[in-house]
Scaffold this motif. Structure first.
Motif, PDB file in Angstrom:
ATOM      1  N   ARG A 150       0.807  -1.083   0.074  1.00 58.05           N
ATOM      2  CA  ARG A 150       0.046  -0.067   0.068  1.00 58.05           C
ATOM      3  C   ARG A 150       0.835   1.250  -0.163  1.00 58.05           C
ATOM      4  O   ARG A 150       0.618   2.303  -0.750  1.00 58.05           O
ATOM      5  N   LEU A 151       1.801   1.458   0.759  1.00 57.34           N
ATOM      6  CA  LEU A 151       2.801   2.401   0.756  1.00 57.34           C
ATOM      7  C   LEU A 151       3.328   2.588  -0.474  1.00 57.34           C
ATOM      8  O   LEU A 151       3.637   3.958  -1.015  1.00 57.34           O
ATOM      9  N   SER A 152       3.895   1.649  -1.168  1.00 63.10           N
ATOM     10  CA  SER A 152       4.621   1.680  -2.347  1.00 63.10           C
ATOM     11  C   SER A 152       3.484   2.211  -3.358  1.00 63.10           C
ATOM     12  O   SER A 152       3.902   3.051  -4.307  1.00 63.10           O
ATOM     13  N   HIS A 153       2.387   1.801  -3.279  1.00 68.66           N
ATOM     14  CA  HIS A 153       1.255   2.588  -4.255  1.00 68.66           C
ATOM     15  C   HIS A 153       1.140   3.971  -4.060  1.00 68.66           C
ATOM     16  O   HIS A 153       1.296   4.764  -4.880  1.00 68.66           O
ATOM     17  N   CYS A 154       1.103   4.129  -2.527  1.00 68.05           N
ATOM     18  CA  CYS A 154       0.988   5.873  -2.239  1.00 68.05           C
ATOM     19  C   CYS A 154       2.155   6.683  -2.634  1.00 68.05           C
ATOM     20  O   CYS A 154       2.135   7.857  -3.198  1.00 68.05           O
ATOM     21  N   LEU A 155       3.440   6.071  -2.594  1.00 66.51           N
ATOM     22  CA  LEU A 155       4.572   6.745  -2.793  1.00 66.51           C
ATOM     23  C   LEU A 155       4.931   6.979  -4.311  1.00 66.51           C
ATOM     24  O   LEU A 155       5.770   7.550  -4.785  1.00 66.51           O
ATOM     25  N   ARG A 156       4.265   6.126  -5.221  1.00 64.83           N
ATOM     26  CA  ARG A 156       4.686   6.155  -6.373  1.00 64.83           C
ATOM     27  C   ARG A 156       6.363   6.173  -6.931  1.00 64.83           C
ATOM     28  O   ARG A 156       6.838   5.257  -6.599  1.00 64.83           O
ATOM     29  N   ASP A 157       6.621   7.158  -7.370  1.00 66.75           N
ATOM     30  CA  ASP A 157       7.890   7.324  -7.886  1.00 66.75           C
ATOM     31  C   ASP A 157       8.859   8.041  -6.882  1.00 66.75           C
ATOM     32  O   ASP A 157       9.776   8.240  -7.376  1.00 66.75           O
ATOM     33  N   LYS A 158       8.547   8.173  -5.675  1.00 74.99           N
ATOM     34  CA  LYS A 158       9.221   8.570  -4.832  1.00 74.99           C
ATOM     35  C   LYS A 158      10.729   7.793  -4.340  1.00 74.99           C
ATOM     36  O   LYS A 158      10.384   6.619  -4.198  1.00 74.99           O
ATOM     37  N   VAL A 159      11.763   8.477  -4.534  1.00 75.38           N
ATOM     38  CA  VAL A 159      12.914   7.639  -4.274  1.00 75.38           C
ATOM     39  C   VAL A 159      13.486   7.945  -2.851  1.00 75.38           C
ATOM     40  O   VAL A 159      13.501   8.862  -2.268  1.00 75.38           O
ATOM     41  N   LEU A 160      13.623   6.473  -2.341  1.00 71.24           N
ATOM     42  CA  LEU A 160      14.042   6.554  -0.651  1.00 71.24           C
ATOM     43  C   LEU A 160      15.370   6.218  -0.652  1.00 71.24           C
ATOM     44  O   LEU A 160      16.114   5.401  -1.663  1.00 71.24           O
ATOM     45  N   ARG A 161      16.384   6.499   0.327  1.00 71.83           N
ATOM     46  CA  ARG A 161      17.628   5.839   0.618  1.00 71.83           C
ATOM     47  C   ARG A 161      17.540   4.454   1.401  1.00 71.83           C
ATOM     48  O   ARG A 161      16.823   4.746   2.675  1.00 71.83           O
ATOM     49  N   PHE A 162      17.906   3.487   1.057  1.00 68.64           N
ATOM     50  CA  PHE A 162      18.071   2.271   1.499  1.00 68.64           C
ATOM     51  C   PHE A 162      19.520   1.993   2.321  1.00 68.64           C
ATOM     52  O   PHE A 162      20.517   2.071   1.684  1.00 68.64           O
ATOM     53  N   ARG A 163      19.633   1.703   3.353  1.00 68.77           N
ATOM     54  CA  ARG A 163      20.746   1.200   4.002  1.00 68.77           C
ATOM     55  C   ARG A 163      20.871  -0.435   4.217  1.00 68.77           C
ATOM     56  O   ARG A 163      19.838  -0.943   4.239  1.00 68.77           O
ATOM     57  N   LEU A 164      22.047  -0.810   3.544  1.00 68.03           N
ATOM     58  CA  LEU A 164      22.210  -2.300   3.460  1.00 68.03           C
ATOM     59  C   LEU A 164      23.297  -3.011   4.107  1.00 68.03           C
ATOM     60  O   LEU A 164      24.362  -2.159   4.460  1.00 68.03           O
ATOM     61  N   GLY A 165      23.240  -4.108   4.831  1.00 69.73           N
ATOM     62  CA  GLY A 165      24.317  -4.677   5.477  1.00 69.73           C
ATOM     63  C   GLY A 165      24.191  -5.933   5.172  1.00 69.73           C
ATOM     64  O   GLY A 165      23.162  -6.682   4.935  1.00 69.73           O
ATOM     65  N   ARG A 166      25.454  -6.675   5.545  1.00 64.49           N
ATOM     66  CA  ARG A 166      25.588  -8.356   4.910  1.00 64.49           C
ATOM     67  C   ARG A 166      24.800  -9.005   6.180  1.00 64.49           C
ATOM     68  O   ARG A 166      24.933  -8.800   7.449  1.00 64.49           O
ATOM     69  N   LYS A 167      24.342 -10.285   5.775  1.00 69.68           N
ATOM     70  CA  LYS A 167      23.491 -10.871   6.658  1.00 69.68           C
ATOM     71  C   LYS A 167      24.820 -12.058   7.267  1.00 69.68           C
ATOM     72  O   LYS A 167      24.834 -13.080   6.559  1.00 69.68           O
ATOM     73  N   GLU A 168      25.555 -11.632   8.181  1.00 73.64           N
ATOM     74  CA  GLU A 168      26.340 -12.601   8.938  1.00 73.64           C
ATOM     75  C   GLU A 168      26.203 -12.305  10.377  1.00 73.64           C
ATOM     76  O   GLU A 168      25.869 -11.318  11.039  1.00 73.64           O
ATOM     77  N   GLU A 169      26.534 -13.394  11.035  1.00 68.02           N
ATOM     78  CA  GLU A 169      26.605 -13.462  12.501  1.00 68.02           C
ATOM     79  C   GLU A 169      27.797 -12.513  12.984  1.00 68.02           C
ATOM     80  O   GLU A 169      29.033 -13.042  12.585  1.00 68.02           O
ATOM     81  N   LYS A 170      27.493 -11.707  13.705  1.00 69.43           N
ATOM     82  CA  LYS A 170      28.655 -10.889  14.264  1.00 69.43           C
ATOM     83  C   LYS A 170      28.064 -10.323  15.651  1.00 69.43           C
ATOM     84  O   LYS A 170      26.948 -10.183  15.680  1.00 69.43           O
ATOM     85  N   ASN A 171      28.846 -10.311  16.424  1.00 68.08           N
ATOM     86  CA  ASN A 171      28.673  -9.773  18.057  1.00 68.08           C
ATOM     87  C   ASN A 171      29.184  -8.164  18.149  1.00 68.08           C
ATOM     88  O   ASN A 171      29.442  -7.659  19.070  1.00 68.08           O
ATOM     89  N   THR A 172      29.261  -7.303  16.946  1.00 66.19           N
ATOM     90  CA  THR A 172      29.408  -6.226  17.007  1.00 66.19           C
ATOM     91  C   THR A 172      28.432  -5.085  16.218  1.00 66.19           C
ATOM     92  O   THR A 172      28.070  -5.887  15.193  1.00 66.19           O
ATOM     93  N   PRO A 173      28.209  -4.083  16.397  1.00 64.74           N
ATOM     94  CA  PRO A 173      27.168  -3.520  15.654  1.00 64.74           C
ATOM     95  C   PRO A 173      27.622  -2.976  14.276  1.00 64.74           C
ATOM     96  O   PRO A 173      28.830  -2.975  14.127  1.00 64.74           O
ATOM     97  N   LEU A 174      26.702  -2.821  13.491  1.00 64.75           N
ATOM     98  CA  LEU A 174      27.033  -2.310  12.250  1.00 64.75           C
ATOM     99  C   LEU A 174      26.599  -0.851  12.242  1.00 64.75           C
ATOM    100  O   LEU A 174      25.272  -0.713  12.042  1.00 64.75           O
ATOM    101  N   PHE A 175      27.617  -0.127  12.152  1.00 62.63           N
ATOM    102  CA  PHE A 175      27.234   1.514  12.335  1.00 62.63           C
ATOM    103  C   PHE A 175      26.930   1.895  10.846  1.00 62.63           C
ATOM    104  O   PHE A 175      27.224   1.367   9.637  1.00 62.63           O
TER     105      PHE A 175
END
Length: 174
Positions: free
Chosen positions: A44-69
């Motif tokens: 629904r949000l995708s439909h409402c936002l149509r062509d608005k561009v957002l900034r997405f943060r990506l991180g690797r799916k790996e087991e770590k015991n430290t934060p990914l800043f």
């Protein structure tokens, strides 16, 4: 059918009293009963936002015991529709588009701190679907709120914000 307001465990004044005395994170159940925002889905949000561009943060799916800043993450500028397409492509070849360098089997992603007032400036009715007045914040709606949308595994390291109250309405996921 029962009035959603009658199923809330606390009224606005009692909720404010509780919030002012909390010393730890707390989950309030059924406080958003009847909120139209509970019907928000990524689609629904995708439909409402149509062509608005957002900034997405990506991180690797790996087991770590430290934060990914934030400074250690990758970022992609994309429409919510592109993000949803990427999340659905679990077994196919590499996705074409903004996320093409990031196989979703190896990465989590989320768009964070997206101000609802800016996202839906052309649809102000969306502001009214968030009703913080139920928590005793009279006159507060989604206008001053932020939206977060992400995949499983997306996370923010545990932290303390030093301002007022931080209320979260989680609509989907865990």
């Amino acid at each position: 059918m029962a009035d959603p307001a009658s199923t809330k465990p606390f009224g606005p004044k009692e909720t404010q009293r509780i919030l002012r005395h909390l010393q730890t994170p707390t989950v309030f159940t059924n406080m958003a009963a009847g909120w139209p925002a509970l019907l928000w889905t990524a689609e629904r949000l995708s439909h409402c936002l149509r062509d608005k561009v957002l900034r997405f943060r990506l991180g690797r799916k790996e087991e770590k015991n430290t934060p990914l800043f934030e400074t250690q993450c990758s970022y992609v500028e994309a429409r919510l529709e592109d993000f949803l397409s990427w999340t659905r492509d679990q077994t196919g070849p590499l996705h074409v588009g903004p996320f093409c360098e990031y196989p979703n089997s190896d990465y989590w992603a989320y768009a964070d701190y997206k101000y609802i007032a800016m996202l839906f400036e052309d649809r102000p009715s969306m502001f009214e679907e968030v009703k913080w007045s139920d928590f005793g914040f009279e006159g507060r709606d989604g206008r001053a709120s932020t939206l977060w949308v992400g995949t499983g595994g997306a996370n923010t390291p545990c932290h303390l914000d030093s301002y007022g109250f931080n209320l979260v309405l989680q609509v989907q996921g865990r």
